[in-house]
Design a protein around this motif. Structure first.
Motif: not given
Length: 777
Positions: A148, A169-170, A172, A366, A370
């Protein structure tokens, strides 16, 4: 419920600003949420991490290491610790932990990168520019494989995170907080007297301005531009202005009206900001700008340029300036009480807009997701990257023994699902490896095709290998392998090995023979000279895969003689396979018609062509009625013109011989099929591949009874003689030709003898590659 374990990594933990600060805030929050926290860094201030004694590991850097080498050393240090205790989540702030974050999933560790961006290069001194360029390169290599990425602003997300990661993707965006200085008065207690210095320098009637961020005389922080703004402001207001800067440097041009405050503690900086009339952020690039939001949090106006992440974190767009002149104009309005009503109201309401609690909760969510979602994987070595050095095979138009091994082994390794085989060549000019060109001679004689790797597409040639090394095997912790499949005689083997060592690759080489070392009289002078630099480096390889026990014994002998024992030697005998399919079985038949005797060998002194020709003449003289023909196949040898002259002279004198030079495998197979038997009179070999290829094609072979060739002959299908004796060779030719029972017996021995294929040979090599120790652990 088990506490999640989080390892937080950053180059340093020395200060209470920048990435150091936000990672320390994250650590405290995660710990409060029940997590177990560990730190890894190159260096840290003991008092800053005093609460985490016993939970800090530092990476020991070798003197003179480059940034890339330090990145690898950081990975090495983490891998060693992970073998005993691995965290659930690896949280990094950037270099030198990019590669570690990319590889973490191989250990069942989730990885997260808080992306504060890479700073621009404008105005930096050359030595710092090179540092930033390396950071950019490492980002491009490793961001695609980090689990991430949490950029600290949409500006960073759109300009750096997604371009470097190549996907969204992933990813943020999590904006940083603004209330740190109020909510948490200090992370470190210091003896600074910045606040008292500020108080002694301020006068109630003189406006005080604070330049945000540590004062830097060059670079994107653009601190010196504050002097220009203050000059314009003084002209506009016609009054003195007091300018305060953080750090110890003082800008020129304002005399006693500029004061350096040193490095205040958090508590002191909070109070200094609160007492100032105005803040100035002169930076020309910011991924977030913590001091900018922190001063606004205190209700104090701050002016900044309209760039970077500033539009996302300003109290109101009015506080953003187009240039220094615009900043001076707006500063005059603020100091004169002329701030627009809407902007003043927005500033008053800014407190609480960016609470750190929101930032930390987002990071914790997050991390928790994870840790919960990332499950450990098995660690097969199917993805181990092997760089196969095929420098000579790419340019050789022939197919001599070493090049044949290189081509056939390479072809089989590309089909091995346990490996990712990539072909490379050494660029002497650049002192670097490059991907082998797709249009080279490597694919000749049944060799492999060079296919451009997906991971290297679209990048400059000089970056392709680095990208592959960075992106490969993120689901496997085993380090890549450099496989030297050829003999390196141009003096560059040491530099090639240094290249691999600098990137912590495991070095493996195929060990052929040591003939140029022990029998230099049989080799060309340039080969002997080149071998003197090649052999010692060969001994230093992490693994040498010898083609015979004779070669393995010679390596051991040489290691003792030069006091440099070979680290690790494994013997894998070369195969017999020629072409494709199964071994050929030759049916019993009378030797009638023209007896075709085939010799496959490069025309070089140790291959003993002169004695063979003399023996063939003697054979013909002893049996004048025999219809026999000697067919030679093999390339000429540089530095041995006398062998070629001997062959040519014999043909011109009427000896029934043919010399076809270098031929394709199809032609070679045809010649084997037409031959009654073969002769390989070489004096010394590391193996003797033509002997085994003759057996594969179902043809008996007359060869030496000495050393490795005698070992090969002993298992059947061969007549072994003293090839230094012309009479013995001649008698051997006669025995195979005229003794039908003996000839048939040799054919039976061939049919009963197990013969290894290139596939089985490559599988054995691959097995040894898979067992290579991981130097990181």
């Amino acid at each position: 419920m088990r506490k999640p374990s989080i390892q937080i990594c950053n180059e340093r933990f020395l200060t209470t600003f920048g990435v150091d600060r936000i990672l320390l805030l994250a650590a405290r929050h995660f710990e409060a949420m029940g997590a177990d926290i560990q730190f890894s860094c190159l260096r840290f201030a003991p008092d800053l991490l005093a609460a985490y004694t016993g939970k800090i590991s530092t990476i020991t850097m070798r003197p003179g290491s480059s940034m890339q080498e330090i990145e690898r050393q950081a990975l090495s240090g983490l891998l060693e610790r992970w073998m005993e205790h691995k965290p659930d989540v690896l949280l990094i702030g950037g270099w030198p932990y990019f590669e570690a974050a990319a590889r973490a999933q191989a250990f069942g560790i989730a990885s997260i990168f808080i992306d504060a961006g890479a700073v621009p290069h404008d105005g930096m001194p050359p030595q710092l520019i090179s540092v930033q360029q390396e950071v950019r390169r490492l980002r491009r290599l490793y961001l695609p494989d980090i689990g991430q990425v949490l950029p600290i602003s949409d500006f960073i997300r759109t300009t750096q995170t997604i371009p470097d990661r190549h996907r969204s993707d992933n990813v943020q965006t999590v904006l940083l907080g603004s209330d740190h200085l109020e909510a948490q008065q200090t992370l470190i207690q210091g003896e600074n007297r910045s606040l008292s210095l500020f108080d002694s320098e301020t006068e109630r009637s003189i406006p005080s301005l604070l330049v945000l961020g540590r004062y830097e005389s060059e670079g994107y922080k653009n601190s010196t531009a504050a002097v220009e703004v203050v000059r314009m402001l003084r002209d506009r207001l016609r009054r003195r202005i007091k300018l305060f800067v953080l750090g110890t440097q003082l800008p020129n041009g304002l005399g006693s009206d500029v004061v350096a405050l040193g490095f205040p503690s958090d508590a002191e900086l909070t109070e200094i900001m609160r007492r100032c009339d105005l803040g100035l952020s002169m930076s020309l690039w910011e991924g977030f700008n913590l001091p900018f939001v922190e001063m606004q949090q205190l209700g104090v106006p701050v002016l900044a340029f309209n760039l970077g992440a500033h539009p996302e974190v300003t109290a109101d767009p009015w506080f953003l300036c187009a240039d220094p002149s615009d900043m001076a104009r707006k500063a005059g309005m603020v100091l004169s009480g002329g701030t627009p009503t809407r902007a003043a109201r927005k500033l008053a309401d800014f407190a609480g807009r960016l609470p750190w609690s929101t930032t930390l909760d987002a990071w914790w969510s997050a991390v928790k997701r994870a840790a919960d979602a990332h499950k450990p994987k098995p660690h097969p070595w199917r993805c181990r990257l092997v760089l196969i050095d095929v420098t000579n095979s790419c340019r050789d138009t022939a197919n001599s023994g070493v090049v044949r091994v290189s081509r056939q082994l390479g072809r089989q390794l590309t089909e091995d699902p346990r490996l990712t085989a990539i072909f490379v060549i050494w660029d002497s000019a650049a002192q670097d490896y490059r991907l082998a060109p797709v249009d080279s001679h490597l694919s000749s004689f049944g060799g492999p095709q060079c296919v451009e790797s997906r991971m290297a597409q679209g990048c400059p040639p000089e970056e392709a290998i680095s990208r592959l090394l960075g992106a490969q095997a993120v689901d496997n912790p085993l380090p890549p392998v450099l496989l030297i499949s050829e003999v390196v005689l141009d003096g560059s083997f040491g530099r090639r090995a240094d290249w691999a060592r600098g990137r912590e690759l495991v070095i493996t080489a195929i060990g052929y023979d040591l003939i140029p070392w022990y029998r230099p009289e049989l080799c060309a002078a340039d080969v002997v000279a080149g071998f003197r630099t090649y052999a010692p480096v060969l001994l230093s390889c992490d693994l040498v895969i010898a083609i015979s026990q004779a070669t393995a014994d010679a390596l051991a002998r040489l290691g003792k003689e030069i006091d440099s024992p070979c680290r690790n030697v494994e013997t894998v005998w070369l195969p017999a396979e020629l072409g494709h399919g199964r071994p050929t079985r030759t049916e019993h038949k009378d030797l009638s018609g023209t007896i075709r005797i085939l010799c496959v060998s490069t025309l070089e002194p140790r291959k003993n062509h002169a004695r063979l020709i003399d023996a063939f003449k003697r054979f013909l003289q002893a049996h004048p009625k025999v219809d026999a023909r000697l067919i030679l196949i093999g390339n000429r040898y540089a530095g041995a013109a006398e062998v070629e002259e001997t062959v040519t002279a014999a043909i011109q004198s009427g000896v029934p011989m043919e010399w076809h030079g270098a031929v394709s495998d199809d032609v070679l197979i045809e010649q084997y099929q037409r031959a009654h038997f073969t002769v390989y009179p070489s004096l010394i070999e590391g193996f003797g591949m033509p002997i085994m290829e003759s057996l594969w094609m179902g043809k008996p072979c007359l060869c030496s009874n000495a050393a490795v060739m005698g070992e090969l002959a002993a298992e059947g299908g061969c007549l072994a003689v003293d090839v230094t004796d012309v009479a013995a060779i001649s008698e051997g030719l006669a025995r195979i030709t005229f003794d039908r029972d003996y000839y048939c017996r040799l054919l039976d021995e061939i049919s009963e003898r197990p013969l290894q294929t290139w596939k089985s040979y490559a599988q054995s090599v691959s097995k040894h590659l898979g067992r290579l120790a991981n130097p990181y652990c």
